[in-house]
Motif scaffolding. Sequence first.
Motif, PDB file in Angstrom:
ATOM      1  N   PRO A  50      46.081  30.420  39.264  1.00  0.00           N
ATOM      2  CA  PRO A  50      47.914  30.977  38.778  1.00  0.00           C
ATOM      3  C   PRO A  50      47.968  32.235  38.180  1.00  0.00           C
ATOM      4  O   PRO A  50      46.803  32.803  38.012  1.00  0.00           O
ATOM      5  CB  PRO A  50      48.488  29.819  38.267  1.00  0.00           C
ATOM      6  CG  PRO A  50      46.704  29.553  37.839  1.00  0.00           C
ATOM      7  CD  PRO A  50      46.232  29.244  38.217  1.00  0.00           C
ATOM      8  N   LYS A  51      49.368  32.315  38.058  1.00  0.00           N
ATOM      9  CA  LYS A  51      49.592  34.146  37.875  1.00  0.00           C
ATOM     10  C   LYS A  51      49.135  33.499  35.966  1.00  0.00           C
ATOM     11  O   LYS A  51      48.896  34.611  36.056  1.00  0.00           O
ATOM     12  CB  LYS A  51      51.612  33.923  37.994  1.00  0.00           C
ATOM     13  CG  LYS A  51      51.645  34.219  39.571  1.00  0.00           C
ATOM     14  CD  LYS A  51      52.310  35.013  39.428  1.00  0.00           C
ATOM     15  CE  LYS A  51      53.499  35.478  40.995  1.00  0.00           C
ATOM     16  NZ  LYS A  51      54.539  35.704  41.055  1.00  0.00           N
ATOM     17  N   HIS A  52      49.539  33.205  35.545  1.00  0.00           N
ATOM     18  CA  HIS A  52      49.371  32.777  34.362  1.00  0.00           C
ATOM     19  C   HIS A  52      48.022  31.143  33.951  1.00  0.00           C
ATOM     20  O   HIS A  52      48.817  30.324  33.928  1.00  0.00           O
ATOM     21  CB  HIS A  52      50.511  32.178  33.592  1.00  0.00           C
ATOM     22  CG  HIS A  52      51.606  33.425  34.095  1.00  0.00           C
ATOM     23  ND1 HIS A  52      51.719  34.086  32.907  1.00  0.00           N
ATOM     24  CD2 HIS A  52      52.630  32.795  34.900  1.00  0.00           C
ATOM     25  CE1 HIS A  52      52.788  34.945  33.580  1.00  0.00           C
ATOM     26  NE2 HIS A  52      53.760  33.880  34.689  1.00  0.00           N
ATOM     27  N   LEU A  53      46.835  32.106  33.988  1.00  0.00           N
ATOM     28  CA  LEU A  53      45.704  31.427  33.556  1.00  0.00           C
ATOM     29  C   LEU A  53      45.740  30.847  32.618  1.00  0.00           C
ATOM     30  O   LEU A  53      45.639  31.469  31.655  1.00  0.00           O
ATOM     31  CB  LEU A  53      44.608  32.261  34.319  1.00  0.00           C
ATOM     32  CG  LEU A  53      43.200  31.674  33.947  1.00  0.00           C
ATOM     33  CD1 LEU A  53      43.559  30.062  35.291  1.00  0.00           C
ATOM     34  CD2 LEU A  53      41.939  32.759  35.192  1.00  0.00           C
ATOM     35  N   VAL A  54      45.154  29.500  32.404  1.00  0.00           N
ATOM     36  CA  VAL A  54      44.611  28.796  30.936  1.00  0.00           C
ATOM     37  C   VAL A  54      43.213  28.671  31.123  1.00  0.00           C
ATOM     38  O   VAL A  54      43.286  27.457  31.697  1.00  0.00           O
ATOM     39  CB  VAL A  54      45.932  27.630  30.194  1.00  0.00           C
ATOM     40  CG1 VAL A  54      45.456  27.387  28.660  1.00  0.00           C
ATOM     41  CG2 VAL A  54      47.304  28.484  29.626  1.00  0.00           C
ATOM     42  N   GLY A  94      37.861  40.415  41.152  1.00  0.00           N
ATOM     43  CA  GLY A  94      38.843  40.766  42.549  1.00  0.00           C
ATOM     44  C   GLY A  94      40.498  40.003  42.334  1.00  0.00           C
ATOM     45  O   GLY A  94      41.117  39.634  43.935  1.00  0.00           O
ATOM     46  N   ASP A  95      40.311  38.907  40.998  1.00  0.00           N
ATOM     47  CA  ASP A  95      41.810  37.633  41.945  1.00  0.00           C
ATOM     48  C   ASP A  95      42.730  38.742  41.441  1.00  0.00           C
ATOM     49  O   ASP A  95      43.080  38.712  40.010  1.00  0.00           O
ATOM     50  CB  ASP A  95      41.989  36.849  41.397  1.00  0.00           C
ATOM     51  CG  ASP A  95      42.712  35.672  41.810  1.00  0.00           C
ATOM     52  OD1 ASP A  95      43.910  36.173  41.540  1.00  0.00           O
ATOM     53  OD2 ASP A  95      42.166  34.655  41.407  1.00  0.00           O
ATOM     54  N   LEU A 111      46.193  35.810  30.680  1.00  0.00           N
ATOM     55  CA  LEU A 111      44.983  34.812  30.621  1.00  0.00           C
ATOM     56  C   LEU A 111      44.848  34.465  29.059  1.00  0.00           C
ATOM     57  O   LEU A 111      45.074  35.407  28.145  1.00  0.00           O
ATOM     58  CB  LEU A 111      43.299  35.167  30.717  1.00  0.00           C
ATOM     59  CG  LEU A 111      42.767  35.525  30.289  1.00  0.00           C
ATOM     60  CD1 LEU A 111      42.064  34.061  31.108  1.00  0.00           C
ATOM     61  CD2 LEU A 111      41.401  35.655  30.386  1.00  0.00           C
ATOM     62  N   VAL A 112      45.141  33.320  29.217  1.00  0.00           N
ATOM     63  CA  VAL A 112      44.930  32.577  27.910  1.00  0.00           C
ATOM     64  C   VAL A 112      43.943  32.194  27.417  1.00  0.00           C
ATOM     65  O   VAL A 112      43.315  30.868  28.331  1.00  0.00           O
ATOM     66  CB  VAL A 112      46.744  31.499  27.357  1.00  0.00           C
ATOM     67  CG1 VAL A 112      45.833  31.098  26.144  1.00  0.00           C
ATOM     68  CG2 VAL A 112      47.372  32.276  27.932  1.00  0.00           C
ATOM     69  N   ILE A 113      42.686  32.314  26.627  1.00  0.00           N
ATOM     70  CA  ILE A 113      41.270  31.033  26.682  1.00  0.00           C
ATOM     71  C   ILE A 113      41.368  30.536  25.480  1.00  0.00           C
ATOM     72  O   ILE A 113      41.783  30.989  24.072  1.00  0.00           O
ATOM     73  CB  ILE A 113      40.575  31.774  26.324  1.00  0.00           C
ATOM     74  CG1 ILE A 113      40.335  33.304  27.691  1.00  0.00           C
ATOM     75  CG2 ILE A 113      39.053  31.113  26.079  1.00  0.00           C
ATOM     76  CD1 ILE A 113      39.710  34.378  27.216  1.00  0.00           C
ATOM     77  N   THR A 130      43.846  43.529  38.742  1.00  0.00           N
ATOM     78  CA  THR A 130      44.186  44.401  38.383  1.00  0.00           C
ATOM     79  C   THR A 130      45.675  43.988  38.273  1.00  0.00           C
ATOM     80  O   THR A 130      46.330  45.187  37.196  1.00  0.00           O
ATOM     81  CB  THR A 130      44.433  45.550  40.078  1.00  0.00           C
ATOM     82  OG1 THR A 130      45.209  45.024  40.796  1.00  0.00           O
ATOM     83  CG2 THR A 130      43.127  46.619  40.923  1.00  0.00           C
ATOM     84  N   ASN A 131      46.315  43.070  38.501  1.00  0.00           N
ATOM     85  CA  ASN A 131      47.348  42.739  37.715  1.00  0.00           C
ATOM     86  C   ASN A 131      47.364  41.719  36.312  1.00  0.00           C
ATOM     87  O   ASN A 131      47.999  41.704  35.867  1.00  0.00           O
ATOM     88  CB  ASN A 131      47.964  42.048  39.098  1.00  0.00           C
ATOM     89  CG  ASN A 131      48.959  42.853  39.988  1.00  0.00           C
ATOM     90  OD1 ASN A 131      48.981  44.354  39.466  1.00  0.00           O
ATOM     91  ND2 ASN A 131      48.371  42.587  41.036  1.00  0.00           N
ATOM     92  N   LEU A 132      46.005  41.851  36.093  1.00  0.00           N
ATOM     93  CA  LEU A 132      45.821  41.539  34.486  1.00  0.00           C
ATOM     94  C   LEU A 132      46.373  42.112  33.497  1.00  0.00           C
ATOM     95  O   LEU A 132      45.540  43.098  33.027  1.00  0.00           O
ATOM     96  CB  LEU A 132      44.730  40.575  34.528  1.00  0.00           C
ATOM     97  CG  LEU A 132      44.516  39.947  32.835  1.00  0.00           C
ATOM     98  CD1 LEU A 132      44.978  38.876  32.606  1.00  0.00           C
ATOM     99  CD2 LEU A 132      42.550  40.161  32.960  1.00  0.00           C
ATOM    100  N   THR A 133      47.739  41.943  33.391  1.00  0.00           N
ATOM    101  CA  THR A 133      47.907  42.521  31.790  1.00  0.00           C
ATOM    102  C   THR A 133      48.125  42.240  30.131  1.00  0.00           C
ATOM    103  O   THR A 133      48.105  43.121  29.678  1.00  0.00           O
ATOM    104  CB  THR A 133      49.642  43.281  32.620  1.00  0.00           C
ATOM    105  OG1 THR A 133      50.490  42.322  32.253  1.00  0.00           O
ATOM    106  CG2 THR A 133      49.356  44.238  33.364  1.00  0.00           C
TER     107      THR A 133
END
Length: 66
Positions: free
Chosen positions: A10-14, A34-35, A41-43, A59-62
């Motif tokens: 997903p775009k918003h990964l938990v 490379g995803d 990202l929420v850990i 590269t889109n992880l902001t």
Amino acid sequence: MTGYALEETPKHLVIPHEVLGYPVSRIADNAFLGDTNIQTLVIEAEGIAVGSQAFRGCTNLTEVYI
């Protein structure tokens, strides 16, 4: 349990505390390598180990929340 795979990231990964009743303790080496779909990202898991290059090339992880 030693692994868990997503059909599509997903775009918003938990990363939760547990998956299917098992505690999450590690994100594997190259897990999301490379995803470009992941933006946030929420850990949630405490004391989690993050493997080598687990998020390299995302590269889109902001945004990352730990």
